[in-house]
Write a protein that holds these residues in place. Structure first.
Motif, mmCIF file in Angstrom:
data_model
loop_
_atom_site.group_PDB
_atom_site.id
_atom_site.type_symbol
_atom_site.label_atom_id
_atom_site.label_comp_id
_atom_site.label_asym_id
_atom_site.label_seq_id
_atom_site.Cartn_x
_atom_site.Cartn_y
_atom_site.Cartn_z
ATOM 1 N N SER A 49 0.812 -1.218 0.000
ATOM 2 C CA SER A 49 0.000 0.000 0.000
ATOM 3 C C SER A 49 0.847 1.270 0.000
ATOM 4 C CB SER A 49 -0.950 0.004 1.206
ATOM 5 O OG SER A 49 -0.222 -0.092 2.420
ATOM 6 N N ILE A 50 2.041 1.231 0.621
ATOM 7 C CA ILE A 50 2.876 2.440 0.697
ATOM 8 C C ILE A 50 3.281 2.905 -0.694
ATOM 9 C CG2 ILE A 50 5.024 1.134 0.987
ATOM 10 C CD1 ILE A 50 4.135 4.517 2.603
ATOM 11 N N ILE A 51 3.514 1.963 -1.617
ATOM 12 C CA ILE A 51 3.902 2.334 -2.979
ATOM 13 C C ILE A 51 2.758 3.057 -3.668
ATOM 14 C CG2 ILE A 51 4.500 1.442 -5.276
ATOM 15 C CD1 ILE A 51 6.081 -0.773 -3.932
ATOM 16 N N ILE A 52 1.583 2.495 -3.593
ATOM 17 C CA ILE A 52 0.432 3.075 -4.296
ATOM 18 C C ILE A 52 -0.002 4.393 -3.668
ATOM 19 C CG2 ILE A 52 -1.978 2.686 -4.915
ATOM 20 C CD1 ILE A 52 0.159 1.129 -6.519
ATOM 21 N N GLU A 53 -0.013 4.448 -2.355
ATOM 22 C CA GLU A 53 -0.442 5.677 -1.685
ATOM 23 C C GLU A 53 0.466 6.852 -2.041
ATOM 24 O OE1 GLU A 53 -0.506 4.432 2.339
ATOM 25 O OE2 GLU A 53 -2.348 3.248 2.091
ATOM 26 N N ASN A 54 1.786 6.595 -2.060
ATOM 27 C CA ASN A 54 2.721 7.678 -2.399
ATOM 28 C C ASN A 54 2.585 8.113 -3.855
ATOM 29 O OD1 ASN A 54 3.768 7.752 0.180
ATOM 30 N ND2 ASN A 54 5.547 6.476 -0.294
ATOM 31 N N ILE A 55 2.409 7.162 -4.748
ATOM 32 C CA ILE A 55 2.271 7.510 -6.158
ATOM 33 C C ILE A 55 0.939 8.214 -6.423
ATOM 34 C CG2 ILE A 55 1.966 6.532 -8.481
ATOM 35 C CD1 ILE A 55 4.146 4.512 -7.759
ATOM 36 N N CYS A 56 -0.112 7.741 -5.796
ATOM 37 C CA CYS A 56 -1.416 8.384 -5.990
ATOM 38 C C CYS A 56 -1.424 9.810 -5.435
ATOM 39 C CB CYS A 56 -2.516 7.551 -5.350
ATOM 40 S SG CYS A 56 -2.870 6.036 -6.248
ATOM 41 N N SER A 97 -1.564 15.447 -6.755
ATOM 42 C CA SER A 97 -0.942 16.766 -6.526
ATOM 43 C C SER A 97 -0.679 17.509 -7.832
ATOM 44 C CB SER A 97 0.370 16.615 -5.743
ATOM 45 O OG SER A 97 1.389 16.043 -6.546
ATOM 46 N N ILE A 98 -0.426 16.785 -8.917
ATOM 47 C CA ILE A 98 -0.162 17.455 -10.198
ATOM 48 C C ILE A 98 -1.439 17.598 -11.037
ATOM 49 C CG2 ILE A 98 2.225 16.640 -10.249
ATOM 50 C CD1 ILE A 98 1.340 14.591 -12.400
ATOM 51 N N GLY A 99 -2.541 17.091 -10.503
ATOM 52 C CA GLY A 99 -3.795 17.210 -11.234
ATOM 53 C C GLY A 99 -3.989 16.178 -12.325
ATOM 54 N N TRP A 100 -3.126 15.157 -12.369
ATOM 55 C CA TRP A 100 -3.304 14.094 -13.365
ATOM 56 C C TRP A 100 -4.565 13.298 -13.063
ATOM 57 C CZ3 TRP A 100 -3.354 8.699 -13.722
ATOM 58 C CH2 TRP A 100 -3.125 8.162 -15.006
ATOM 59 N N TRP A 101 -4.857 13.199 -11.757
ATOM 60 C CA TRP A 101 -6.120 12.633 -11.299
ATOM 61 C C TRP A 101 -6.926 13.729 -10.620
ATOM 62 C CZ3 TRP A 101 -5.298 7.299 -8.496
ATOM 63 C CH2 TRP A 101 -5.544 6.263 -9.408
ATOM 64 N N ASN A 102 -8.214 13.710 -10.838
ATOM 65 C CA ASN A 102 -9.143 14.515 -10.061
ATOM 66 C C ASN A 102 -9.919 13.576 -9.149
ATOM 67 O OD1 ASN A 102 -8.500 16.984 -11.379
ATOM 68 N ND2 ASN A 102 -9.800 16.407 -13.106
ATOM 69 N N GLU A 130 0.151 15.672 -17.877
ATOM 70 C CA GLU A 130 1.044 14.530 -18.026
ATOM 71 C C GLU A 130 1.827 14.317 -16.733
ATOM 72 O OE1 GLU A 130 3.586 14.993 -21.365
ATOM 73 O OE2 GLU A 130 1.939 15.003 -22.840
ATOM 74 N N PHE A 131 2.146 13.044 -16.444
ATOM 75 C CA PHE A 131 2.983 12.754 -15.276
ATOM 76 C C PHE A 131 4.409 12.494 -15.747
ATOM 77 C CE2 PHE A 131 1.192 8.589 -16.486
ATOM 78 C CZ PHE A 131 2.350 7.848 -16.668
ATOM 79 N N SER A 132 5.346 12.553 -14.809
ATOM 80 C CA SER A 132 6.756 12.322 -15.105
ATOM 81 C C SER A 132 7.115 10.868 -14.811
ATOM 82 C CB SER A 132 7.630 13.247 -14.251
ATOM 83 O OG SER A 132 8.977 12.814 -14.258
ATOM 84 N N ARG A 133 7.600 10.158 -15.816
ATOM 85 C CA ARG A 133 8.035 8.766 -15.612
ATOM 86 C C ARG A 133 9.155 8.707 -14.577
ATOM 87 N NH1 ARG A 133 7.928 3.940 -18.710
ATOM 88 N NH2 ARG A 133 9.528 2.483 -17.990
ATOM 89 N N ASN A 134 10.085 9.648 -14.660
ATOM 90 C CA ASN A 134 11.195 9.673 -13.706
ATOM 91 C C ASN A 134 10.699 9.828 -12.277
ATOM 92 O OD1 ASN A 134 13.089 9.372 -15.724
ATOM 93 N ND2 ASN A 134 13.526 11.570 -15.906
ATOM 94 N N GLU A 135 9.658 10.648 -12.108
ATOM 95 C CA GLU A 135 9.122 10.867 -10.760
ATOM 96 C C GLU A 135 8.420 9.608 -10.252
ATOM 97 O OE1 GLU A 135 8.489 13.282 -7.294
ATOM 98 O OE2 GLU A 135 9.937 13.158 -8.938
#
Length: 346
Positions: free
Chosen positions: A152-159, A164-169, A186-191
């Motif tokens: 869950s820590i992986i998904i929570e941090n990525i979500c 935060s960047i507005g890729w998801w509302n 767009e999101f950053s692959r590197n991020e």
């Protein structure tokens, strides 16, 4: 539904097969023969979540066992972890149900974890604490393949990043959160990759961090000593690692290893639990053997047993004796196998 899931369900066809044909005293007798006679080492620390840590120790012990035997012949492409990447690339899951998010993000997560762990499967892995730490990304991928869930820590941090960047509302509808993609952002692959590895580090710390690594090293050392013991791995050699049978098409099942010791061909399940075997462990082992067919290679399994990763004991019995003790309603292995396949194929 997987073999393990069916064994967990009391009303499953699999459990009914055993209840209809078992001899309870014979089950107990067989189970006692397969128990470790050497005391099992206990976990040297108290993890945040015992079940999670124990599960990942078990997965890693399986990988390390195969790597110990195969060395440079260990093939990344034949691991569950590698197939977990392929599975993620072909799946679209949403965040509230955990946890692949959507295909492109999940693909980045899996590819990064595979990339991070792969270089450490080399000659020094079994003596390299840092390598063991990084190679545990394979256990995360393996767990995803089996459960379709990331830590869950992986998904929570990525979500959190995607929101935060507005890729998801994110908005609430009838008491549930709904996530809607904003096609103009767009999101950053590197991020995503950076957050994935940062989150893996946090997850590894939750597993126990250096203490988890020490547990893996202890399991490796026991394995090395077991190779020297008559009641251990002795002269055993690996024949098949982490495979599936022809009849696995009827039920999700992948066994740990088939070992060769002298003239014995042994279906072998690895256990790293700190507690004695339970009946479910025996039913799992028998199920693997009954899934075997002449279309598999080698065409016949002669024995079945347990390698105890916390003691080094390797206990196995002729398969004919196991069937005689546990499933006496059948005259022989083939009769038991035929009825078993008939039940699960329905």
């Amino acid at each position: 539904m997987s073999l393990t899931s069916r064994l967990n369900k009391k009303d499953s066809v699999l459990r009914k097969f055993f209840s209809d044909n078992q001899n309870k005293n014979g089950m107990l007798e067989c189970l006692s023969f397969l128990q470790s006679t050497t005391p099992l080492t206990q976990m040297a620390f108290k993890p945040e979540k015992l079940i999670t840590t124990a599960t990942y120790l078990g997965v890693m012990a399986d990988y390390l066992f195969r790597f110990y035997y195969l060395g440079n012949d260990f093939e990344i492409e034949k691991t569950i972890a590698y197939n977990g990447v392929n599975k993620c690339n072909n799946m679209v899951l949403v965040y509230p149900g955990n946890k692949c998010i959507i295909k492109p993000v999940g693909s980045i997560i899996s590819a990064k974890l595979l990339q991070a762990g792969t270089p450490f499967f080399n000659r020094t892995l079994l003596d390299d604490g840092h390598g063991l730490y990084r190679a545990t990304t394979f256990a995360v991928l393996d767990a995803f393949f089996r459960s379709e869930r990331w830590p869950s820590i992986i998904i929570e941090n990525i979500c959190e990043y995607l929101l935060s960047i507005g890729w998801w509302n994110k908005f609430e509808f009838e008491g549930e959160y709904i996530y809607e993609e904003n096609g103009s952002v767009e999101f950053s692959r590197n991020e995503i990759e950076r957050i994935t590895m940062q989150s893996f580090d946090e997850f590894y710390s939750a597993l126990g961090g250096d203490d988890f690594t020490s547990e893996l090293i202890n399991i490796i050392n026991i394995m090395k000593e077991s190779k020297k013991m008559d009641n251990g791995l002795g002269e055993a050699q690996i024949k098949i690692s982490n495979g599936t049978t022809y009849n696995s098409r009827f039920i999700g099942a992948d066994f740990d290893v088939v070992m060769i010791k002298g003239s014995d061909t042994i279906m072998t399940d690895m256990k790293t639990s700190t507690k004695p075997l339970i009946k479910k462990d025996l039913l799992q082992l028998i199920s693997y053997c009954l899934l075997w067919s002449e279309k598999d290679e080698p065409p016949h399994i002669t024995h079945a047993g347990i390698y105890h990763g916390r003691s080094g004991d390797y206990k196995y019995l002729p398969l004919s004796d196991i069937i005689r003790m546990t499933l006496p309603t059948f005259e022989n292995i083939e009769d038991a196998r035929s009825e078993f396949i008939n039940r699960i194929a329905q």
